[in-house]
Design an enzyme around this catalytic site. Structure first.
Site, PDB file in Angstrom:
ATOM      1  N   GLU A  44       1.102  -1.280  -0.120  1.00 43.84           N
ATOM      2  CA  GLU A  44       0.150  -0.048  -0.104  1.00 43.84           C
ATOM      3  C   GLU A  44       0.773   1.133   0.031  1.00 43.84           C
ATOM      4  O   GLU A  44       2.010   1.235   0.578  1.00 43.84           O
ATOM      5  CB  GLU A  44      -0.921   0.087   1.272  1.00 43.84           C
ATOM      6  CG  GLU A  44      -2.013  -0.862   1.163  1.00 43.84           C
ATOM      7  CD  GLU A  44      -1.736  -2.278   2.002  1.00 43.84           C
ATOM      8  OE1 GLU A  44      -0.667  -2.123   2.445  1.00 43.84           O
ATOM      9  OE2 GLU A  44      -2.341  -3.092   2.091  1.00 43.84           O
ATOM     10  N   TYR A  53       8.037   2.374  -7.358  1.00 39.83           N
ATOM     11  CA  TYR A  53       7.315   1.077  -7.602  1.00 39.83           C
ATOM     12  C   TYR A  53       6.710   0.836  -9.103  1.00 39.83           C
ATOM     13  O   TYR A  53       6.887  -0.353  -9.348  1.00 39.83           O
ATOM     14  CB  TYR A  53       5.787   0.934  -6.833  1.00 39.83           C
ATOM     15  CG  TYR A  53       6.180   1.097  -5.264  1.00 39.83           C
ATOM     16  CD1 TYR A  53       7.314   0.671  -4.709  1.00 39.83           C
ATOM     17  CD2 TYR A  53       5.327   1.935  -4.390  1.00 39.83           C
ATOM     18  CE1 TYR A  53       7.650   0.769  -3.142  1.00 39.83           C
ATOM     19  CE2 TYR A  53       5.717   2.014  -3.051  1.00 39.83           C
ATOM     20  CZ  TYR A  53       6.780   1.515  -2.602  1.00 39.83           C
ATOM     21  OH  TYR A  53       6.899   1.619  -1.082  1.00 39.83           O
TER      22      TYR A  53
HETATM   23  C1  LIG Z   1      10.894   5.783  -1.377  1.00 41.89           C
HETATM   24  C2  LIG Z   1      12.369   5.652  -0.749  1.00 41.89           C
HETATM   25  C3  LIG Z   1      12.615   4.359  -0.407  1.00 41.89           C
HETATM   26  C4  LIG Z   1      12.894   5.870  -2.408  1.00 41.89           C
HETATM   27  O1  LIG Z   1      14.579   5.543  -1.836  1.00 41.89           O
HETATM   28  P1  LIG Z   1      15.604   6.539  -2.689  1.00 41.89           P
HETATM   29  O2  LIG Z   1      16.964   5.710  -2.240  1.00 41.89           O
HETATM   30  O3  LIG Z   1      15.445   7.942  -2.601  1.00 41.89           O
HETATM   31  O4  LIG Z   1      15.279   6.209  -4.258  1.00 41.89           O
HETATM   32  P2  LIG Z   1      16.257   5.760  -5.469  1.00 41.89           P
HETATM   33  O5  LIG Z   1      17.341   6.952  -5.658  1.00 41.89           O
HETATM   34  O6  LIG Z   1      16.790   4.517  -5.474  1.00 41.89           O
HETATM   35  O7  LIG Z   1      15.336   5.958  -6.699  1.00 41.89           O
HETATM   36  C5  LIG Z   1      14.654   5.109  -7.253  1.00 41.89           C
HETATM   37  C6  LIG Z   1      13.281   5.608  -7.847  1.00 41.89           C
HETATM   38  O8  LIG Z   1      12.506   6.166  -7.155  1.00 41.89           O
HETATM   39  C7  LIG Z   1      11.990   7.383  -7.572  1.00 41.89           C
HETATM   40  N1  LIG Z   1      12.310   8.593  -6.925  1.00 41.89           N
HETATM   41  C8  LIG Z   1      13.426   8.724  -5.886  1.00 41.89           C
HETATM   42  N2  LIG Z   1      13.579  10.065  -5.691  1.00 41.89           N
HETATM   43  C9  LIG Z   1      12.591  10.753  -6.493  1.00 41.89           C
HETATM   44  C10 LIG Z   1      12.285  12.167  -6.230  1.00 41.89           C
HETATM   45  N3  LIG Z   1      12.654  13.214  -5.605  1.00 41.89           N
HETATM   46  N4  LIG Z   1      11.277  12.725  -7.374  1.00 41.89           N
HETATM   47  C11 LIG Z   1      10.600  11.780  -7.997  1.00 41.89           C
HETATM   48  N5  LIG Z   1      10.783  10.133  -8.139  1.00 41.89           N
HETATM   49  C12 LIG Z   1      11.910   9.795  -7.076  1.00 41.89           C
HETATM   50  C13 LIG Z   1      12.516   7.424  -9.167  1.00 41.89           C
HETATM   51  O9  LIG Z   1      11.322   6.671  -9.797  1.00 41.89           O
HETATM   52  C14 LIG Z   1      13.675   6.815  -8.959  1.00 41.89           C
HETATM   53  O10 LIG Z   1      14.028   6.400  -9.965  1.00 41.89           O
HETATM   54  P3  LIG Z   1      14.997   7.122 -11.145  1.00 41.89           P
HETATM   55  O11 LIG Z   1      16.137   7.577 -10.412  1.00 41.89           O
HETATM   56  O12 LIG Z   1      15.295   6.049 -12.237  1.00 41.89           O
HETATM   57  O13 LIG Z   1      13.994   8.256 -11.817  1.00 41.89           O
HETATM   58  C15 LIG Z   1      12.619   7.065   0.043  1.00 41.89           C
HETATM   59  O14 LIG Z   1      12.357   8.207  -0.698  1.00 41.89           O
HETATM   60  C16 LIG Z   1      12.179   6.770   1.292  1.00 41.89           C
HETATM   61  O15 LIG Z   1      12.581   6.291   2.402  1.00 41.89           O
HETATM   62  N6  LIG Z   1      11.029   7.564   1.398  1.00 41.89           N
HETATM   63  C17 LIG Z   1      10.394   7.764   2.794  1.00 41.89           C
HETATM   64  C18 LIG Z   1       9.660   6.378   3.312  1.00 41.89           C
HETATM   65  C19 LIG Z   1       8.556   6.222   2.138  1.00 41.89           C
HETATM   66  O16 LIG Z   1       7.638   6.861   1.651  1.00 41.89           O
HETATM   67  N7  LIG Z   1       8.543   4.679   1.811  1.00 41.89           N
HETATM   68  C20 LIG Z   1       7.437   4.128   0.923  1.00 41.89           C
HETATM   69  C21 LIG Z   1       6.316   4.072   1.616  1.00 41.89           C
HETATM   70  S1  LIG Z   1       5.093   3.076   0.733  1.00 41.89           S
END
Ligand SMILES: CC(C)(COP(=O)(O)OP(=O)(O)OC[C@H]1O[C@@H](n2cnc3c(N)ncnc32)[C@H](O)[C@@H]1OP(=O)(O)O)[C@@H](O)C(=O)NCCC(=O)NCCS
Length: 152
Positions: A108, A120
């Site tokens: 979710e 995702y």
């Molecule tokens: C969601 C989360 C785990 C992503 O981790 P991250 O290490 O920053 O992400 P990545 O650098 O590996 O990026 C992977 C993809 O995520 C998306 N993404 C990451 N940062 C983004 C941003 N600032 N804006 C838009 N998309 C983004 C993109 O699809 C990206 O792929 P791309 O780089 O090829 O465009 C992180 O933002 C987080 O911990 N968020 C808070 C907790 C949360 O919301 N968890 C999900 C609950 S359902």
């Protein structure tokens, strides 16, 4: 520069570090007891931590029931975001779920959490429905997403 990270299963000793990530990532963070309960009492739970230089910088939990894996939470420490580490963590967890017999994965996500949704989508998840008022802090809806692990 891409970081070199490793993955391992979370243990009780990791709870304090994971709590720091949890509390900096979610409006209604899980408690210490919730993680303890997952690790000790939930036979379906599997929690993975992502480690860089011996520090836990991300984690992901799932429940593995029959051929279905349900992601409970995934987060990266704020200062490590945007370095493709969430990508690597989700890839690892999907791989492990598949190796352990899961055919599909679900989760979710908040309607407002476009960053997570983008992650995702990138990993093949597709929206499967809405759970109305799923989040108790602001009554926000959840999008339920699914991916078929055999098509990955
Ligand atoms: C969601 C989360 C785990 C992503 O981790 P991250 O290490 O920053 O992400 P990545 O650098 O590996 O990026 C992977 C993809 O995520 C998306 N993404 C990451 N940062 C983004 C941003 N600032 N804006 C838009 N998309 C983004 C993109 O699809 C990206 O792929 P791309 O780089 O090829 O465009 C992180 O933002 C987080 O911990 N968020 C808070 C907790 C949360 O919301 N968890 C999900 C609950 S359902």
């Amino acid at each position: 520069m891409e970081a070199t990270v490793t993955f391992r299963l979370m243990t009780i000793e990791d709870i304090e570090d994971v709590l720091i990530i949890e509390q900096s990532s979610f409006p209604t963070p899980w408690s210490r007891e919730a993680f303890y309960n997952e690790l000790i009492n939930n036979q379906f739970a599997r929690y993975t931590v992502m480690v860089e230089n011996e520090n836990i910088i991300g984690y992901c939990g799932m429940w593995l029931v029959m051929d279905e894996a349900h992601i409970t939470n995934i987060a990266v420490l704020p200062e490590f975001r945007g370095r493709r580490l969430g990508d690597a963590l989700l890839e690892k967890v999907k791989h492990d779920a598949k190796m352990l017999g899961a055919m599909k994965m679900t989760l979710e996500v908040r309607v407002s959490n476009e960053i997570a949704q983008s992650l995702y989508f990138k990993h093949g998840f597709k929206p499967g429905g809405i759970r109305k008022n799923y989040y108790t802090d602001n009554q926000e809806d959840a999008i339920v997403m699914w991916v078929n692990l055999n098509e990955q």
